[in-house]
Write a protein that holds these residues in place. Structure first.
Motif, PDB file in Angstrom:
ATOM      1  N   ALA A  88       0.884  -1.004   0.103  1.00 21.21           N
ATOM      2  CA  ALA A  88      -0.140  -0.071  -0.202  1.00 21.21           C
ATOM      3  C   ALA A  88       0.752   1.337   0.190  1.00 21.21           C
ATOM      4  O   ALA A  88       1.691   1.754   1.096  1.00 21.21           O
ATOM      5  CB  ALA A  88      -0.995   0.036   1.327  1.00 21.21           C
ATOM      6  N   GLU A  89       0.108   2.317  -1.184  1.00 17.27           N
ATOM      7  CA  GLU A  89       1.724   3.096  -1.117  1.00 17.27           C
ATOM      8  C   GLU A  89       0.322   4.895  -1.059  1.00 17.27           C
ATOM      9  O   GLU A  89      -0.865   5.051  -1.512  1.00 17.27           O
ATOM     10  CB  GLU A  89       2.271   3.962  -2.493  1.00 17.27           C
ATOM     11  CG  GLU A  89       2.542   2.267  -2.919  1.00 17.27           C
ATOM     12  CD  GLU A  89       3.130   2.842  -4.881  1.00 17.27           C
ATOM     13  OE1 GLU A  89       4.425   1.997  -4.957  1.00 17.27           O
ATOM     14  OE2 GLU A  89       2.752   3.286  -5.514  1.00 17.27           O
ATOM     15  N   CYS A  90       0.833   5.394   0.499  1.00 19.86           N
ATOM     16  CA  CYS A  90       0.637   7.013   0.508  1.00 19.86           C
ATOM     17  C   CYS A  90      -0.512   6.520   0.211  1.00 19.86           C
ATOM     18  O   CYS A  90      -1.403   5.877   1.657  1.00 19.86           O
ATOM     19  CB  CYS A  90       0.965   7.810  -0.413  1.00 19.86           C
ATOM     20  SG  CYS A  90       0.959   9.318  -0.638  1.00 19.86           S
ATOM     21  N   GLY A  91      -1.956   6.978  -1.010  1.00 16.61           N
ATOM     22  CA  GLY A  91      -3.530   6.833   0.531  1.00 16.61           C
ATOM     23  C   GLY A  91      -3.449   5.143   0.234  1.00 16.61           C
ATOM     24  O   GLY A  91      -4.495   5.644   0.884  1.00 16.61           O
ATOM     25  N   GLY A  92      -2.777   4.936  -0.775  1.00 19.49           N
ATOM     26  CA  GLY A  92      -3.852   3.445  -0.600  1.00 19.49           C
ATOM     27  C   GLY A  92      -2.763   2.877   0.826  1.00 19.49           C
ATOM     28  O   GLY A  92      -4.053   1.947   1.835  1.00 19.49           O
ATOM     29  N   VAL A 115      -4.344   8.008  10.407  1.00 22.20           N
ATOM     30  CA  VAL A 115      -4.378   9.227   9.157  1.00 22.20           C
ATOM     31  C   VAL A 115      -5.247  10.476   9.217  1.00 22.20           C
ATOM     32  O   VAL A 115      -5.952  10.901   9.189  1.00 22.20           O
ATOM     33  CB  VAL A 115      -3.518   8.403   8.375  1.00 22.20           C
ATOM     34  CG1 VAL A 115      -5.310   8.335   7.963  1.00 22.20           C
ATOM     35  CG2 VAL A 115      -3.145   9.392   7.273  1.00 22.20           C
ATOM     36  N   ARG A 116      -4.255  11.686   9.580  1.00 20.15           N
ATOM     37  CA  ARG A 116      -4.899  12.991   9.493  1.00 20.15           C
ATOM     38  C   ARG A 116      -3.828  13.675   8.234  1.00 20.15           C
ATOM     39  O   ARG A 116      -3.243  14.209   8.392  1.00 20.15           O
ATOM     40  CB  ARG A 116      -5.297  13.547  10.867  1.00 20.15           C
ATOM     41  CG  ARG A 116      -5.784  14.699  11.063  1.00 20.15           C
ATOM     42  CD  ARG A 116      -5.538  15.616  12.149  1.00 20.15           C
ATOM     43  NE  ARG A 116      -5.774  14.905  13.625  1.00 20.15           N
ATOM     44  CZ  ARG A 116      -6.407  15.255  14.149  1.00 20.15           C
ATOM     45  NH1 ARG A 116      -7.639  16.008  13.596  1.00 20.15           N
ATOM     46  NH2 ARG A 116      -7.084  14.533  15.414  1.00 20.15           N
ATOM     47  N   LEU A 169       2.280  20.498   3.253  1.00 15.85           N
ATOM     48  CA  LEU A 169       2.604  19.132   2.627  1.00 15.85           C
ATOM     49  C   LEU A 169       3.625  18.753   3.826  1.00 15.85           C
ATOM     50  O   LEU A 169       4.986  19.576   4.236  1.00 15.85           O
ATOM     51  CB  LEU A 169       3.757  20.089   1.483  1.00 15.85           C
ATOM     52  CG  LEU A 169       4.171  19.279   1.212  1.00 15.85           C
ATOM     53  CD1 LEU A 169       3.095  18.140   0.068  1.00 15.85           C
ATOM     54  CD2 LEU A 169       5.695  19.670  -0.058  1.00 15.85           C
ATOM     55  N   MET A 170       3.586  17.419   4.031  1.00 17.39           N
ATOM     56  CA  MET A 170       3.970  16.451   5.150  1.00 17.39           C
ATOM     57  C   MET A 170       5.325  15.636   4.718  1.00 17.39           C
ATOM     58  O   MET A 170       6.201  14.981   5.403  1.00 17.39           O
ATOM     59  CB  MET A 170       3.251  15.743   6.232  1.00 17.39           C
ATOM     60  CG  MET A 170       1.593  16.474   6.973  1.00 17.39           C
ATOM     61  SD  MET A 170       2.541  17.696   7.483  1.00 17.39           S
ATOM     62  CE  MET A 170       3.450  16.707   8.509  1.00 17.39           C
ATOM     63  N   HIS A 177       2.876  13.885   0.122  1.00 14.71           N
ATOM     64  CA  HIS A 177       1.425  13.748   0.762  1.00 14.71           C
ATOM     65  C   HIS A 177       1.071  14.943   1.721  1.00 14.71           C
ATOM     66  O   HIS A 177       2.063  15.448   2.460  1.00 14.71           O
ATOM     67  CB  HIS A 177       1.592  12.476   1.822  1.00 14.71           C
ATOM     68  CG  HIS A 177       2.780  12.433   2.320  1.00 14.71           C
ATOM     69  ND1 HIS A 177       2.240  12.939   3.710  1.00 14.71           N
ATOM     70  CD2 HIS A 177       3.801  12.098   2.596  1.00 14.71           C
ATOM     71  CE1 HIS A 177       3.840  12.878   4.991  1.00 14.71           C
ATOM     72  NE2 HIS A 177       4.281  12.250   3.753  1.00 14.71           N
ATOM     73  N   PHE A 178       0.245  14.806   2.085  1.00  9.84           N
ATOM     74  CA  PHE A 178      -0.241  16.328   2.711  1.00  9.84           C
ATOM     75  C   PHE A 178      -1.287  15.699   3.970  1.00  9.84           C
ATOM     76  O   PHE A 178      -2.212  16.183   4.737  1.00  9.84           O
ATOM     77  CB  PHE A 178      -1.266  17.480   2.247  1.00  9.84           C
ATOM     78  CG  PHE A 178      -1.510  18.332   1.298  1.00  9.84           C
ATOM     79  CD1 PHE A 178      -0.861  19.636   1.691  1.00  9.84           C
ATOM     80  CD2 PHE A 178      -0.638  17.713   0.280  1.00  9.84           C
ATOM     81  CE1 PHE A 178      -0.156  20.432   1.129  1.00  9.84           C
ATOM     82  CE2 PHE A 178       0.727  18.783  -0.293  1.00  9.84           C
ATOM     83  CZ  PHE A 178       0.397  20.638  -0.312  1.00  9.84           C
ATOM     84  N   SER A 179      -0.719  14.295   4.561  1.00  8.07           N
ATOM     85  CA  SER A 179      -1.239  13.871   5.989  1.00  8.07           C
ATOM     86  C   SER A 179      -0.395  13.612   6.559  1.00  8.07           C
ATOM     87  O   SER A 179       1.319  12.950   6.038  1.00  8.07           O
ATOM     88  CB  SER A 179      -2.458  12.969   5.411  1.00  8.07           C
ATOM     89  OG  SER A 179      -1.216  11.378   4.748  1.00  8.07           O
ATOM     90  N   ALA A 180      -0.853  12.686   7.796  1.00 10.79           N
ATOM     91  CA  ALA A 180       0.050  12.116   8.608  1.00 10.79           C
ATOM     92  C   ALA A 180      -0.649  10.979   9.557  1.00 10.79           C
ATOM     93  O   ALA A 180      -1.878  10.963   9.982  1.00 10.79           O
ATOM     94  CB  ALA A 180       0.995  13.106   9.727  1.00 10.79           C
ATOM     95  N   CYS A 181       0.451  10.012   9.878  1.00  7.97           N
ATOM     96  CA  CYS A 181      -0.209   9.493  10.581  1.00  7.97           C
ATOM     97  C   CYS A 181       0.379   8.746  11.988  1.00  7.97           C
ATOM     98  O   CYS A 181       1.357   9.624  11.977  1.00  7.97           O
ATOM     99  CB  CYS A 181      -0.124   8.094   9.552  1.00  7.97           C
ATOM    100  SG  CYS A 181       2.100   7.713   9.843  1.00  7.97           S
ATOM    101  N   GLN A 182      -0.957   8.714  12.962  1.00  7.92           N
ATOM    102  CA  GLN A 182      -0.908   7.913  14.013  1.00  7.92           C
ATOM    103  C   GLN A 182      -0.751   6.552  14.018  1.00  7.92           C
ATOM    104  O   GLN A 182      -2.185   6.012  14.050  1.00  7.92           O
ATOM    105  CB  GLN A 182      -0.887   9.013  15.428  1.00  7.92           C
ATOM    106  CG  GLN A 182      -1.040  10.558  15.285  1.00  7.92           C
ATOM    107  CD  GLN A 182      -2.014  11.351  16.203  1.00  7.92           C
ATOM    108  OE1 GLN A 182      -3.358  11.086  15.833  1.00  7.92           O
ATOM    109  NE2 GLN A 182      -1.292  12.048  16.528  1.00  7.92           N
ATOM    110  N   THR A 183       0.660   5.902  15.226  1.00  7.27           N
ATOM    111  CA  THR A 183       0.301   4.308  14.580  1.00  7.27           C
ATOM    112  C   THR A 183       1.238   3.919  15.712  1.00  7.27           C
ATOM    113  O   THR A 183       2.455   4.123  16.252  1.00  7.27           O
ATOM    114  CB  THR A 183       0.299   3.555  13.471  1.00  7.27           C
ATOM    115  OG1 THR A 183       0.701   2.486  13.950  1.00  7.27           O
ATOM    116  CG2 THR A 183       1.931   4.045  12.831  1.00  7.27           C
ATOM    117  N   SER A 184       0.732   3.331  16.585  1.00  5.22           N
ATOM    118  CA  SER A 184       2.329   2.352  17.115  1.00  5.22           C
ATOM    119  C   SER A 184       2.777   1.453  16.757  1.00  5.22           C
ATOM    120  O   SER A 184       3.281   0.187  17.784  1.00  5.22           O
ATOM    121  CB  SER A 184       0.554   1.159  18.855  1.00  5.22           C
ATOM    122  OG  SER A 184      -0.047   0.171  17.615  1.00  5.22           O
TER     123      SER A 184
END
Length: 461
Positions: free
Chosen positions: A332-336, A362-363, A368-369, A391-398
């Motif tokens: 899975a890439e970016c939007g995927g 993801v928010r 631009l991030m 990309h213009f989003s950022a992810c928060q994950t454990s």
């Protein structure tokens, strides 16, 4: 045989000067006159090629001395010169921006440069800009093949006369485009709105308006004799390259493809097929079920614009979970990747449940991030994949990152992108150019990091 074909590399002093519109308008104008036009895009880009393909009626491929490699660029140009009446290459950013730059590509491949300059707020300074674009680093890197200058956003005939008189050589004046809505293509946060999103009639209407404006310039008025006399290039036959080993023979790769997952390089599909894979497509937005397959590719795109529809695909969510739990790969890439987290939060703050193959959310952000050319080696047994992020989003994950990509040499940004892994899932903001390492690509879609041919799912059953 080295076929000859008129060719131009269309560049500019910076982004936002109108080069994409000029390339699309020129492709449309020449196509309307009966020419077979082959357009290429320099550097990593998914959106501009949508417009160029609609304008020319031909598939559009990317060229880049680092990302795709000189050999690939030469092979594609040689093939195009054998079949097309004219070749157009849209540059990336400003002419001398990046390492390697559009200017480097022009020098290596002998492509004459047409500079598009937004001249609405200048007069004689156009001459200084054109002179600098042409001669910058020419003493160290050699002369830059030069076609001329097209001024954009010009107020009128008097303004155009001042601009033309400022050039070193009047023969390099290729015209002035007026300040006009016709020379504007629709945009959003990642760049241009894709041509297919407007519908065929609306997209062609915009392209025809731009082509009509260009037709009134000296460039637009040229006949084929002028093109051949000024800008004909001999394209050398590339050395023969052995095809990749069929490491994905007998495997089926299912590729999501619709408005939410549209960022697919045609060359990546070529690479999968060259590796022996059977490629099938499905549309999450259209309600398609996951096809019977051995691996899944979720490309980038705009899941944030279609989050409610994607959130409602609970049956596809279950199918993807079953696929991954059976040990079958997902890349899975970016939007995927955004679609695989538990939750997607839009710019407006609305939270949508996603498919939950990766923990976290993801928010969307207001800036631009991530941006730049990157590389990543999924396995030490194969050369690194090359690619990019934007990309213009950022992810928060454990999840702790499995790895991080490495910025390309000369990149302005040194921070890489995280690559996440959970079971058979691999995901990142990194967009890979598969042909840069076919064996690493095979590893991604087979979970076989020893790169040994493996039986298909049907054979395992």
């Amino acid at each position: 045989m080295n076929p000859r074909c008129p060719a131009l590399l269309v560049s500019a002093p910076a982004s936002g000067q109108g080069k994409t519109t000029v390339v699309a308008a020129l492709a449309r104008l020449l196509t309307r006159r009966g020419a077979r036009v082959q357009v290429f895009k320099c550097g990593p880009d998914f959106l501009d090629p949508f417009w160029h393909q609609r304008a020319s009626g031909q598939p559009v491929h990317n060229l880049d001395l680092w990302l795709t490699g000189e050999a690939d660029a030469r092979a594609r140009l040689h093939a195009a010169a054998s079949a097309a009446d004219v070749i157009l290459v849209e540059g990336v950013m400003g002419l001398h921006d990046g390492t390697p730059s559009s200017a480097d590509l022009a020098r290596v491949l002998g492509l004459p440069v047409l500079a598009v300059v937004q001249a609405g707020a200048m007069a004689q300074t156009l001459g200084a800009i054109a002179h600098g674009l042409r001669y910058y680093k020419s003493e160290s890197d050699g002369a830059l093949p030069w076609a001329g200058v097209l001024a954009n956003g010009v107020a009128g005939a008097g303004h155009a006369a001042l601009l033309r008189a400022s050039l070193d050589d009047p023969a390099h004046w290729l015209g002035a485009l007026p300040r006009s809505e016709a020379m504007q293509l629709p945009e959003r946060h990642l760049g241009l709105v894709a041509a297919h999103e407007l519908g065929e009639a609306a997209a062609l209407a915009r392209l025809d308006a731009a082509a009509d404006a260009l037709a009134a310039t000296p460039l637009g008025e040229m006949d084929w004799a002028d093109w051949r006399a000024r800008w004909s290039v001999a394209f050398e036959a590339p050395p023969a390259v052995a095809p990749p080993a069929p490491l994905l023979a007998g495997r089926t790769v299912a590729v999501a493809r619709d408005a939410a997952f549209a960022f697919v390089y045609a060359a990546n599909l070529e690479c999968l097929r060259a590796l022996g894979a059977r490629v099938v497509f499905f549309s999450p937005l259209a309600g398609d079920a996951l096809p019977a397959c051995d691996a899944v590719w979720l490309p980038g795109g705009y899941p944030e614009l279609h989050a409610p529809v994607l959130a409602a695909r609970t049956e596809l969510r279950a199918q993807l979970h079953a696929h991954a739990q059976a040990g079958r790969p997902v890349w899975a890439e970016c939007g995927g990747m955004m679609g695989l987290f538990d939750e997607l939060i839009t710019r407006e703050g609305t939270a949508h449940p996603m498919w939950g193959l990766l923990p976290g959310r993801v928010r969307m952000q207001d800036r631009l991030m991530g941006l730049g050319l990157q590389s990543w080696a999924p396995t030490e047994a194969a050369p690194a994949l090359r690619g990019h992020s934007f990309h213009f989003s950022a992810c928060q994950t454990s999840l702790a990152p499995l790895a991080c990509t490495t910025a390309a040499p000369g990149s302005a940004r040194t921070q890489g992108e995280a690559v996440y892994a959970k079971g058979a899932v691999r995901a990142s903001y990194f967009h890979a150019w598969f042909a840069s390492s076919p064996s690493a690509t095979a590893a991604l879609f087979s979970n076989d990091f020893g790169l040994q041919p493996a039986p298909s799912r049907r054979e395992q059953l």
